[in-house]
Design an enzyme around this catalytic site. Sequence first.
Site, PDB file in Angstrom:
ATOM      1  N   ALA A  27      -0.972  -5.873  -1.550  1.00  9.29           N
ATOM      2  CA  ALA A  27      -1.130  -6.868  -1.693  1.00  9.29           C
ATOM      3  C   ALA A  27      -1.870  -8.119  -1.314  1.00  9.29           C
ATOM      4  CB  ALA A  27       0.438  -7.667  -2.898  1.00  9.29           C
ATOM      5  N   ARG A  28      -0.484  -9.045  -0.215  1.00 11.05           N
ATOM      6  CA  ARG A  28      -1.705 -10.358   0.442  1.00 11.05           C
ATOM      7  C   ARG A  28      -0.753 -10.466   1.376  1.00 11.05           C
ATOM      8  NH1 ARG A  28      -5.438  -9.681  -2.183  1.00 11.05           N
ATOM      9  NH2 ARG A  28      -7.367 -11.007  -2.819  1.00 11.05           N
TER      10      ARG A  28
ATOM     11  N   HIS B 163      -7.616  -3.505   4.634  1.00 10.95           N
ATOM     12  CA  HIS B 163      -7.377  -3.801   3.430  1.00 10.95           C
ATOM     13  C   HIS B 163      -8.631  -3.192   2.631  1.00 10.95           C
ATOM     14  CE1 HIS B 163      -7.827  -7.860   0.623  1.00 10.95           C
ATOM     15  NE2 HIS B 163      -8.262  -6.750  -0.248  1.00 10.95           N
TER      16      HIS B 163
ATOM     17  N   GLU C 194      -5.860 -12.388   7.530  1.00 15.36           N
ATOM     18  CA  GLU C 194      -6.925 -11.285   7.998  1.00 15.36           C
ATOM     19  C   GLU C 194      -8.949 -12.514   7.833  1.00 15.36           C
ATOM     20  OE1 GLU C 194      -8.352  -8.969   4.203  1.00 15.36           O
ATOM     21  OE2 GLU C 194      -5.311  -8.836   4.085  1.00 15.36           O
TER      22      GLU C 194
END
Length: 328
Positions: A246-247, A294, A276
């Site tokens: 997700a994050r 990612h 990131e």
Amino acid sequence: RREGKTPLPNKPVLLVTRCLPDAVVERAKRDYDVRLHQQDEPLPADAILAGAAGADAIMTAPGAPLKAELLAKLPASVRMIATFSVGFDHLDLPAAKARGIAVSNTPDVLTDATADITLLCLLGASRRAWEGQDMLRREEWVGWNPRQLMGWSLGGKRLGIYGMGRIGRAVADRARAFGMKILYHNRSRLAPELEQGAVYYADAEAMLKASQFLSLNAPASAETDNFLDARRIALLPDGAIVVNTARGTLVDDEALIAALKSGKLAAAGIDVYRGEPKLHPGYLPLKNAYLLPHLGSATVETRNAMGFCALDNLDAFFAGKDVPNRIA
Ligand code: 8YV
């Protein structure tokens, strides 16, 4: 998708802050007066401002944030921001709204690809895929043996899903096919046809106590920030496996790294990171961390669909129609 052969009468000026797939660029060029960015690194803030002079819209994506400070400096010509992503934590929606700038995102088109990568992370972590790859590439494999790289089966295990939106539900569909039992926490309970037998936990922490596997599928927000901290990791059963597609902000990295080191958690599969493209260096030496950069939506089909969706949103706006995926 606007397949039309008739270009818009006066092509709106579109600033693009990231280097997009070819098919998306071609369509953007057909319908817009495009200011392209050709490097893989995102366009820096000062170049966004310079490029936005006289632009009607901006197509951006994670990595090229448009937060309040930058939004305040955008010229009045900019009337729409279309993000090439479903997530919008790199934008400031209230600030855009305050300036009267419309904002859209690209939901749905990346649901399957992201759910697929979640299963890759679940399997990669639970089946020790990176350790196996590493052993082969180092030429350290001495042959099959009955105790080698034994992982943990998915079948019959309880998978807790934190965030049961489109992606969480697509993860559940896939995990069911692997024989997993689905538990979920969401702000609200789903209708039975969406729940498909998954067990709802109004209390996320009660779900953690029962989750042999945990998948994080909630968006970044003040509410989800650091959700998986040391205290909540301690609630998971010993030897649990955690996956985050997700994050990165949902996780307290120090706490997760400590739990992977101590063996409290058997393994983790991670596709997204706080800050990131930098990630906490503590992950790198961990054999039980299956790490991806990612890749959630990284298929040709999905990235094209995301671009076309962002263009559909822009086309609707400039045609004076309702923007299909308007978020501000
Ligand atoms: C994308 C994502 O790859 O859409 C999102 O929110 O996190 C990713 O799947 C990335 O953001 C591309 O812009």
